[in-house]
Design a protein around this motif. Sequence first.
Motif, PDB file in Angstrom:
ATOM      1  N   GLY A  11      29.442  52.241  35.851  1.00  0.00           N
ATOM      2  CA  GLY A  11      28.634  52.268  34.643  1.00  0.00           C
ATOM      3  C   GLY A  11      28.381  50.886  34.068  1.00  0.00           C
ATOM      4  N   ALA A  12      29.267  49.951  34.380  1.00  0.00           N
ATOM      5  CA  ALA A  12      29.136  48.584  33.871  1.00  0.00           C
ATOM      6  C   ALA A  12      30.125  47.717  34.628  1.00  0.00           C
ATOM      7  CB  ALA A  12      29.428  48.536  32.371  1.00  0.00           C
ATOM      8  N   VAL A  13      30.016  46.419  34.436  1.00  0.00           N
ATOM      9  CA  VAL A  13      30.952  45.475  35.041  1.00  0.00           C
ATOM     10  C   VAL A  13      31.377  44.464  33.997  1.00  0.00           C
ATOM     11  CG1 VAL A  13      29.934  45.700  37.342  1.00  0.00           C
ATOM     12  CG2 VAL A  13      29.159  43.860  35.834  1.00  0.00           C
ATOM     13  N   THR A  14      32.522  43.838  34.230  1.00  0.00           N
ATOM     14  CA  THR A  14      32.857  42.635  33.479  1.00  0.00           C
ATOM     15  C   THR A  14      32.471  41.479  34.375  1.00  0.00           C
ATOM     16  OG1 THR A  14      35.117  42.525  34.327  1.00  0.00           O
ATOM     17  CG2 THR A  14      34.765  43.763  32.271  1.00  0.00           C
ATOM     18  N   GLY A  15      32.311  40.312  33.788  1.00  0.00           N
ATOM     19  CA  GLY A  15      31.770  39.202  34.552  1.00  0.00           C
ATOM     20  C   GLY A  15      30.257  39.327  34.513  1.00  0.00           C
ATOM     21  N   PRO A  20      30.708  40.412  39.778  1.00  0.00           N
ATOM     22  CA  PRO A  20      31.553  41.264  38.931  1.00  0.00           C
ATOM     23  C   PRO A  20      33.040  40.968  39.103  1.00  0.00           C
ATOM     24  CG  PRO A  20      30.653  42.519  40.769  1.00  0.00           C
ATOM     25  CD  PRO A  20      30.030  41.163  40.821  1.00  0.00           C
ATOM     26  N   LEU A  21      33.767  41.052  37.988  1.00  0.00           N
ATOM     27  CA  LEU A  21      35.214  40.852  38.005  1.00  0.00           C
ATOM     28  C   LEU A  21      35.959  42.181  38.035  1.00  0.00           C
ATOM     29  CD1 LEU A  21      35.448  38.004  35.353  1.00  0.00           C
ATOM     30  CD2 LEU A  21      35.430  37.791  37.854  1.00  0.00           C
ATOM     31  N   THR A  22      35.498  43.152  37.249  1.00  0.00           N
ATOM     32  CA  THR A  22      36.041  44.511  37.279  1.00  0.00           C
ATOM     33  C   THR A  22      34.880  45.484  37.146  1.00  0.00           C
ATOM     34  OG1 THR A  22      36.400  44.661  34.889  1.00  0.00           O
ATOM     35  CG2 THR A  22      38.265  43.898  36.206  1.00  0.00           C
ATOM     36  N   LEU A  23      35.106  46.707  37.570  1.00  0.00           N
ATOM     37  CA  LEU A  23      34.109  47.764  37.480  1.00  0.00           C
ATOM     38  C   LEU A  23      34.531  48.748  36.406  1.00  0.00           C
ATOM     39  CD1 LEU A  23      33.813  48.487  41.317  1.00  0.00           C
ATOM     40  CD2 LEU A  23      32.538  46.808  39.954  1.00  0.00           C
ATOM     41  N   LEU A  24      33.631  49.075  35.495  1.00  0.00           N
ATOM     42  CA  LEU A  24      33.885  50.088  34.474  1.00  0.00           C
ATOM     43  C   LEU A  24      33.237  51.369  34.967  1.00  0.00           C
ATOM     44  CD1 LEU A  24      33.136  47.885  31.346  1.00  0.00           C
ATOM     45  CD2 LEU A  24      35.318  48.270  32.489  1.00  0.00           C
ATOM     46  N   LEU A  25      34.029  52.414  35.104  1.00  0.00           N
ATOM     47  CA  LEU A  25      33.595  53.635  35.769  1.00  0.00           C
ATOM     48  C   LEU A  25      33.285  54.749  34.781  1.00  0.00           C
ATOM     49  CD1 LEU A  25      36.299  53.510  38.568  1.00  0.00           C
ATOM     50  CD2 LEU A  25      33.969  52.605  38.639  1.00  0.00           C
ATOM     51  N   GLY A  26      32.350  55.600  35.150  1.00  0.00           N
ATOM     52  CA  GLY A  26      31.969  56.705  34.289  1.00  0.00           C
ATOM     53  C   GLY A  26      31.610  57.949  35.077  1.00  0.00           C
ATOM     54  N   THR A  42      41.172  43.947  39.021  1.00  0.00           N
ATOM     55  CA  THR A  42      40.347  42.757  39.210  1.00  0.00           C
ATOM     56  C   THR A  42      39.942  42.654  40.673  1.00  0.00           C
ATOM     57  OG1 THR A  42      41.503  41.642  37.408  1.00  0.00           O
ATOM     58  CG2 THR A  42      40.268  40.251  38.932  1.00  0.00           C
ATOM     59  N   LEU A  43      38.644  42.432  40.895  1.00  0.00           N
ATOM     60  CA  LEU A  43      38.120  42.341  42.256  1.00  0.00           C
ATOM     61  C   LEU A  43      38.329  40.946  42.829  1.00  0.00           C
ATOM     62  CD1 LEU A  43      34.652  44.039  41.630  1.00  0.00           C
ATOM     63  CD2 LEU A  43      36.733  45.121  42.508  1.00  0.00           C
ATOM     64  N   SER A  44      38.572  40.884  44.127  1.00  0.00           N
ATOM     65  CA  SER A  44      38.585  39.593  44.802  1.00  0.00           C
ATOM     66  C   SER A  44      37.144  39.076  44.836  1.00  0.00           C
ATOM     67  CB  SER A  44      39.114  39.737  46.231  1.00  0.00           C
ATOM     68  OG  SER A  44      38.184  40.489  47.012  1.00  0.00           O
ATOM     69  N   ARG A  45      36.966  37.805  45.110  1.00  0.00           N
ATOM     70  CA  ARG A  45      35.599  37.263  45.200  1.00  0.00           C
ATOM     71  C   ARG A  45      34.797  37.975  46.273  1.00  0.00           C
ATOM     72  NH1 ARG A  45      37.038  31.019  44.473  1.00  0.00           N
ATOM     73  NH2 ARG A  45      36.961  30.968  42.207  1.00  0.00           N
ATOM     74  N   ALA A  46      35.416  38.231  47.410  1.00  0.00           N
ATOM     75  CA  ALA A  46      34.718  38.904  48.514  1.00  0.00           C
ATOM     76  C   ALA A  46      34.302  40.319  48.114  1.00  0.00           C
ATOM     77  CB  ALA A  46      35.598  38.931  49.760  1.00  0.00           C
ATOM     78  N   ALA A  47      35.197  41.046  47.459  1.00  0.00           N
ATOM     79  CA  ALA A  47      34.865  42.405  47.017  1.00  0.00           C
ATOM     80  C   ALA A  47      33.770  42.375  45.960  1.00  0.00           C
ATOM     81  CB  ALA A  47      36.110  43.110  46.483  1.00  0.00           C
ATOM     82  N   GLY A  48      33.849  41.410  45.037  1.00  0.00           N
ATOM     83  CA  GLY A  48      32.815  41.272  44.013  1.00  0.00           C
ATOM     84  C   GLY A  48      31.451  41.014  44.621  1.00  0.00           C
ATOM     85  N   ARG A  68      33.909  48.260  23.123  1.00  0.00           N
ATOM     86  CA  ARG A  68      34.944  47.296  23.504  1.00  0.00           C
ATOM     87  C   ARG A  68      35.905  48.019  24.433  1.00  0.00           C
ATOM     88  NH1 ARG A  68      35.372  42.888  19.530  1.00  0.00           N
ATOM     89  NH2 ARG A  68      37.467  42.625  20.335  1.00  0.00           N
ATOM     90  N   PHE A  69      36.301  47.341  25.489  1.00  0.00           N
ATOM     91  CA  PHE A  69      37.190  47.930  26.483  1.00  0.00           C
ATOM     92  C   PHE A  69      38.465  47.114  26.564  1.00  0.00           C
ATOM     93  CE2 PHE A  69      32.931  49.158  27.652  1.00  0.00           C
ATOM     94  CZ  PHE A  69      33.067  50.481  27.992  1.00  0.00           C
ATOM     95  N   SER A  70      39.580  47.782  26.789  1.00  0.00           N
ATOM     96  CA  SER A  70      40.868  47.109  26.935  1.00  0.00           C
ATOM     97  C   SER A  70      40.906  46.348  28.252  1.00  0.00           C
ATOM     98  CB  SER A  70      41.996  48.138  26.896  1.00  0.00           C
ATOM     99  OG  SER A  70      43.216  47.539  27.266  1.00  0.00           O
ATOM    100  N   ALA A  71      41.491  45.166  28.225  1.00  0.00           N
ATOM    101  CA  ALA A  71      41.609  44.353  29.428  1.00  0.00           C
ATOM    102  C   ALA A  71      42.706  44.886  30.357  1.00  0.00           C
ATOM    103  CB  ALA A  71      41.878  42.907  29.066  1.00  0.00           C
ATOM    104  N   GLY A  72      43.582  45.716  29.851  1.00  0.00           N
ATOM    105  CA  GLY A  72      44.647  46.264  30.696  1.00  0.00           C
ATOM    106  C   GLY A  72      45.706  46.952  29.870  1.00  0.00           C
ATOM    107  N   CYS A  73      46.517  47.705  30.518  1.00  0.00           N
ATOM    108  CA  CYS A  73      47.573  48.448  29.848  1.00  0.00           C
ATOM    109  C   CYS A  73      48.530  47.479  29.170  1.00  0.00           C
ATOM    110  CB  CYS A  73      48.318  49.284  30.874  1.00  0.00           C
ATOM    111  SG  CYS A  73      49.563  50.346  30.156  1.00  0.00           S
ATOM    112  N   GLY A  74      48.746  47.684  27.894  1.00  0.00           N
ATOM    113  CA  GLY A  74      49.700  46.868  27.150  1.00  0.00           C
ATOM    114  C   GLY A  74      49.162  45.545  26.662  1.00  0.00           C
ATOM    115  N   THR A  75      47.857  45.292  26.813  1.00  0.00           N
ATOM    116  CA  THR A  75      47.299  44.026  26.341  1.00  0.00           C
ATOM    117  C   THR A  75      46.439  44.273  25.108  1.00  0.00           C
ATOM    118  OG1 THR A  75      45.244  44.114  27.601  1.00  0.00           O
ATOM    119  CG2 THR A  75      47.152  43.147  28.715  1.00  0.00           C
TER     120      THR A  75
END
Length: 79
Positions: A11-15, A20-26, A42-48, A68-75
């Motif tokens: 549905g969206a990406v960060t970066g 893309p750095l991460t994929l936001l899924l829906g 977090t995606l590797s450069r090759a995967a991105g 706004r989306f959380s960067a990760g659990c506990g952050t």
Amino acid sequence: MVRVTTEAVIGAVTGSITAPLTLLLGRCDPAGRLRYIGRSTTLSRAAGRAVADQLAPPRAAHPWTGWRFSAGCGTQRTL
């Protein structure tokens, strides 16, 4: 080992859409609205780069604009 899977759309990406750095899924709810269900690690450069070839910008207003989306659990950092 038990593994449960489901289908989702990117549905969206960060970066950026070209790196893309991460994929936001829906998934679409019964009313057809795209609902956020989670994000990738977090995606590797090759995967991105591989994913970037499959991405396109939205054709209309995005349903998650302004969210706004959380960067990760506990952050406290947001994406």
